[in-house]
Design an enzyme around this catalytic site. Structure first.
Site, PDB file in Angstrom:
ATOM      1  N   CYS A 184       9.125 -64.626  49.267  1.00 42.75           N
ATOM      2  CA  CYS A 184       9.746 -65.806  48.641  1.00 42.75           C
ATOM      3  C   CYS A 184      10.189 -65.545  47.204  1.00 42.75           C
ATOM      4  O   CYS A 184      10.990 -66.310  46.660  1.00 42.75           O
ATOM      5  CB  CYS A 184       8.784 -66.979  48.674  1.00 42.75           C
ATOM      6  SG  CYS A 184       8.202 -67.346  50.329  1.00 42.75           S
ATOM      7  N   HIS A 191       9.871 -72.578  43.322  1.00 45.66           N
ATOM      8  CA  HIS A 191       9.888 -72.310  44.758  1.00 45.66           C
ATOM      9  C   HIS A 191       9.445 -73.566  45.510  1.00 45.66           C
ATOM     10  O   HIS A 191       8.435 -74.184  45.164  1.00 45.66           O
ATOM     11  CB  HIS A 191       8.952 -71.129  45.038  1.00 45.66           C
ATOM     12  CG  HIS A 191       8.852 -70.780  46.478  1.00 45.66           C
ATOM     13  ND1 HIS A 191       9.957 -70.719  47.300  1.00 45.66           N
ATOM     14  CD2 HIS A 191       7.784 -70.474  47.249  1.00 45.66           C
ATOM     15  CE1 HIS A 191       9.560 -70.395  48.511  1.00 45.66           C
ATOM     16  NE2 HIS A 191       8.257 -70.239  48.510  1.00 45.66           N
ATOM     17  N   ASN A 203      10.592 -74.995  53.200  1.00 44.65           N
ATOM     18  CA  ASN A 203      10.495 -73.735  52.458  1.00 44.65           C
ATOM     19  C   ASN A 203      11.347 -72.665  53.150  1.00 44.65           C
ATOM     20  O   ASN A 203      11.005 -72.211  54.235  1.00 44.65           O
ATOM     21  CB  ASN A 203       9.012 -73.323  52.414  1.00 44.65           C
ATOM     22  CG  ASN A 203       8.786 -71.968  51.778  1.00 44.65           C
ATOM     23  OD1 ASN A 203       9.722 -71.248  51.429  1.00 44.65           O
ATOM     24  ND2 ASN A 203       7.516 -71.607  51.626  1.00 44.65           N
TER      25      ASN A 203
HETATM   26  O1  UT7 Z   1       6.028 -69.462  50.347  1.00 44.03           O
HETATM   27  C1  UT7 Z   1       4.640 -69.476  50.382  1.00 44.03           C
HETATM   28  C2  UT7 Z   1       4.255 -70.060  51.685  1.00 44.03           C
HETATM   29  N1  UT7 Z   1       3.102 -70.855  51.816  1.00 44.03           N
HETATM   30  C3  UT7 Z   1       2.603 -71.779  50.964  1.00 44.03           C
HETATM   31  O2  UT7 Z   1       3.011 -71.979  49.854  1.00 44.03           O
HETATM   32  C4  UT7 Z   1       1.459 -72.601  51.499  1.00 44.03           C
HETATM   33  C5  UT7 Z   1       0.468 -73.023  50.447  1.00 44.03           C
HETATM   34  N2  UT7 Z   1      -0.547 -73.906  51.057  1.00 44.03           N
HETATM   35  C6  UT7 Z   1      -0.243 -75.175  51.404  1.00 44.03           C
HETATM   36  O3  UT7 Z   1       0.859 -75.639  51.189  1.00 44.03           O
HETATM   37  C7  UT7 Z   1      -1.350 -76.014  52.017  1.00 44.03           C
HETATM   38  O4  UT7 Z   1      -2.569 -75.301  51.953  1.00 44.03           O
HETATM   39  C8  UT7 Z   1      -1.045 -76.415  53.478  1.00 44.03           C
HETATM   40  C9  UT7 Z   1       0.067 -77.444  53.508  1.00 44.03           C
HETATM   41  C10 UT7 Z   1      -0.666 -75.223  54.305  1.00 44.03           C
HETATM   42  C11 UT7 Z   1      -2.281 -77.067  54.103  1.00 44.03           C
HETATM   43  O5  UT7 Z   1      -2.688 -78.185  53.333  1.00 44.03           O
HETATM   44  P1  UT7 Z   1      -4.220 -78.343  52.914  1.00 44.03           P
HETATM   45  O6  UT7 Z   1      -4.321 -79.605  52.156  1.00 44.03           O
HETATM   46  O7  UT7 Z   1      -4.657 -77.087  52.227  1.00 44.03           O
HETATM   47  O8  UT7 Z   1      -4.917 -78.545  54.304  1.00 44.03           O
HETATM   48  P2  UT7 Z   1      -6.032 -77.659  55.014  1.00 44.03           P
HETATM   49  O9  UT7 Z   1      -5.516 -76.324  55.389  1.00 44.03           O
HETATM   50  O10 UT7 Z   1      -7.286 -77.729  54.193  1.00 44.03           O
HETATM   51  O11 UT7 Z   1      -6.284 -78.481  56.329  1.00 44.03           O
HETATM   52  C12 UT7 Z   1      -6.850 -79.809  56.295  1.00 44.03           C
HETATM   53  C13 UT7 Z   1      -6.876 -80.336  57.707  1.00 44.03           C
HETATM   54  C14 UT7 Z   1      -7.448 -79.348  58.721  1.00 44.03           C
HETATM   55  O12 UT7 Z   1      -8.195 -80.078  59.670  1.00 44.03           O
HETATM   56  P3  UT7 Z   1      -9.798 -80.113  59.599  1.00 44.03           P
HETATM   57  O13 UT7 Z   1     -10.237 -78.686  59.724  1.00 44.03           O
HETATM   58  O14 UT7 Z   1     -10.110 -80.699  58.254  1.00 44.03           O
HETATM   59  O15 UT7 Z   1     -10.153 -80.984  60.753  1.00 44.03           O
HETATM   60  C15 UT7 Z   1      -6.230 -78.789  59.396  1.00 44.03           C
HETATM   61  O16 UT7 Z   1      -6.486 -78.347  60.716  1.00 44.03           O
HETATM   62  O17 UT7 Z   1      -5.544 -80.612  58.154  1.00 44.03           O
HETATM   63  C16 UT7 Z   1      -5.326 -79.989  59.418  1.00 44.03           C
HETATM   64  N3  UT7 Z   1      -3.918 -79.659  59.534  1.00 44.03           N
HETATM   65  C17 UT7 Z   1      -3.010 -80.516  60.018  1.00 44.03           C
HETATM   66  N4  UT7 Z   1      -3.127 -81.747  60.498  1.00 44.03           N
HETATM   67  C18 UT7 Z   1      -2.006 -82.356  60.922  1.00 44.03           C
HETATM   68  C19 UT7 Z   1      -3.304 -78.516  59.155  1.00 44.03           C
HETATM   69  N5  UT7 Z   1      -1.978 -78.609  59.417  1.00 44.03           N
HETATM   70  C20 UT7 Z   1      -1.786 -79.848  59.946  1.00 44.03           C
HETATM   71  C21 UT7 Z   1      -0.651 -80.527  60.409  1.00 44.03           C
HETATM   72  N6  UT7 Z   1      -0.810 -81.760  60.881  1.00 44.03           N
HETATM   73  N7  UT7 Z   1       0.586 -79.971  60.377  1.00 44.03           N
END
Ligand code: UT7
Length: 315
Positions: free
Chosen positions: A108, A242, A272
């Protein structure tokens, strides 16, 4: 050098959060509040190289330049349908240029890495006009059954034409190897001699680790460009970040203590698009009349590697 023209192209297909909710255990509410994305543009019948060519031609037209006036092309790309030749060679032919070209894969942060390479060429007196084009289809990397990754991404191409000038104030790049945080394996063709186990694995991401890295790296990189130039954050007119997650953008905004209207965003309906995010955002700000000559722009991006970079430049 200075940026004299910009161009961008998005695929036609709009994929909304509601459409994803039909086959994934997710919701518009979750995606919107956790990422800021409401819809993304996804490649369907387009070819990435055609989008890159069109974005490049738009940037050339914006700069009032013909392709045969280019001295170099740098293309930032993570994946595309070709293993070889390099995408920049396909773009070179497509726009009717004859100059040398290279591809880079800095995830990225590719646009800022390309600017750093170009700036070195200018400082060495080796080039007059350069095209930087970022073309990405990250929607082809994710597993569309994995709600943790596929909801984040969109595709697109963005380009910038560089000409001689003195508008780049500072560029800072960094890399810190963390290959288990954001990665993908592809399966190569088998040979009679391969004895190791090889697997095909779509994009994997430790979201929270990437999130923390992103906020830290972008804040640090921008601060380094400001420190080097003696410019204060208050003096910067636009922070183009970004477009990975609106919460990352908000955290960097808080760190810089700057008003939100200095942070143009398009994540809501673009998602993204990897290295294409920065030049697409720049092009949209350029074409909407948001940028005034002499405005100071701080741009920052981070991605797999980890790699990151920031550039401070005058419009
Ligand atoms: O170019 C670089 C590319 N990547 C990035 O910049 C990503 C950087 N990270 C992020 O943007 C965030 O960490 C995410 C958006 C990927 C995830 O958000 P988060 O607030 O860190 O959520 P999490 O990973 O802690 O997940 C919280 C919950 C989980 O469920 P449990 O284990 O608490 O029951 C996930 O399974 O949310 C769940 N979850 C979803 N639920 C509904 C994860 N993705 C989804 C989804 N829909 N799409």
């Amino acid at each position: 050098m200075k940026i004299s023209g910009t161009g961008s192209v998005l695929p036609r297909k709009v994929v909304t959060n509601e459409m994803l909710s039909q086959f994934l255990d997710t919701s518009d509410q979750w995606i919107t509040t956790r990422t800021g994305v409401k819809s993304r543009r996804v490649i369907s019948d387009e070819k990435l190289e055609d989008m890159a060519i069109e974005a490049s031609l738009k940037a050339l037209a914006d700069a009032g330049m013909n392709a045969d006036e280019l001295d170099f092309i740098i293309c930032s790309n993570v994946v595309n349908e070709y293993v070889t030749p390099q995408l920049s060679c396909i773009i070179q032919g497509g726009i009717g240029a004859t100059c040398p070209c290279i591809d880079i894969n800095c995830a990225c942060a590719g646009f800022i890495h390309a600017l750093e390479i170009a700036e070195s060429f200018y400082k060495a007196g080796r080039v007059g006009n350069v095209l930087v084009v970022c073309a990405e289809e990250p929607t082809r990397m994710t597993d569309w059954n994995d709600r943790r990754t596929c909801v984040l991404f969109g595709d697109g191409a963005g380009a910038a034409v560089l000409t001689p000038g003195d508008n780049i104030r500072s560029i800072k790049l960094s890399a810190s190897s963390a290959t288990d945080k954001l990665w993908q394996y592809r399966l190569l063709h088998h040979t009679p001699y391969i004895t190791k186990e090889e697997v095909d694995v779509p994009l994997q991401m430790k979201g929270q680790d990437v999130f923390k890295f992103a906020v830290k790296a972008a804040s640090r990189d921008i601060a380094r460009t400001l420190k080097e130039t003696g410019v204060t954050a208050d003096e910067v007119d636009h922070f183009m970040l970004h477009q990975a997650n609106i919460r990352i953008i908000n955290a960097i905004q808080e760190y810089l203590e700057q008003p939100s209207d200095k942070f143009p965003v398009n994540i809501e309906d673009h998602g993204n698009s990897s290295s294409s995010c920065c030049p697409i955002l720049l092009d949209e700000c350029n074409r909407s009349g948001r940028l005034k000559r002499g405005d100071l722009i701080a741009m920052s991006a981070f991605g797999a590697g980890f790699v990151s970079g920031a550039v401070l430049f005058e419009w």
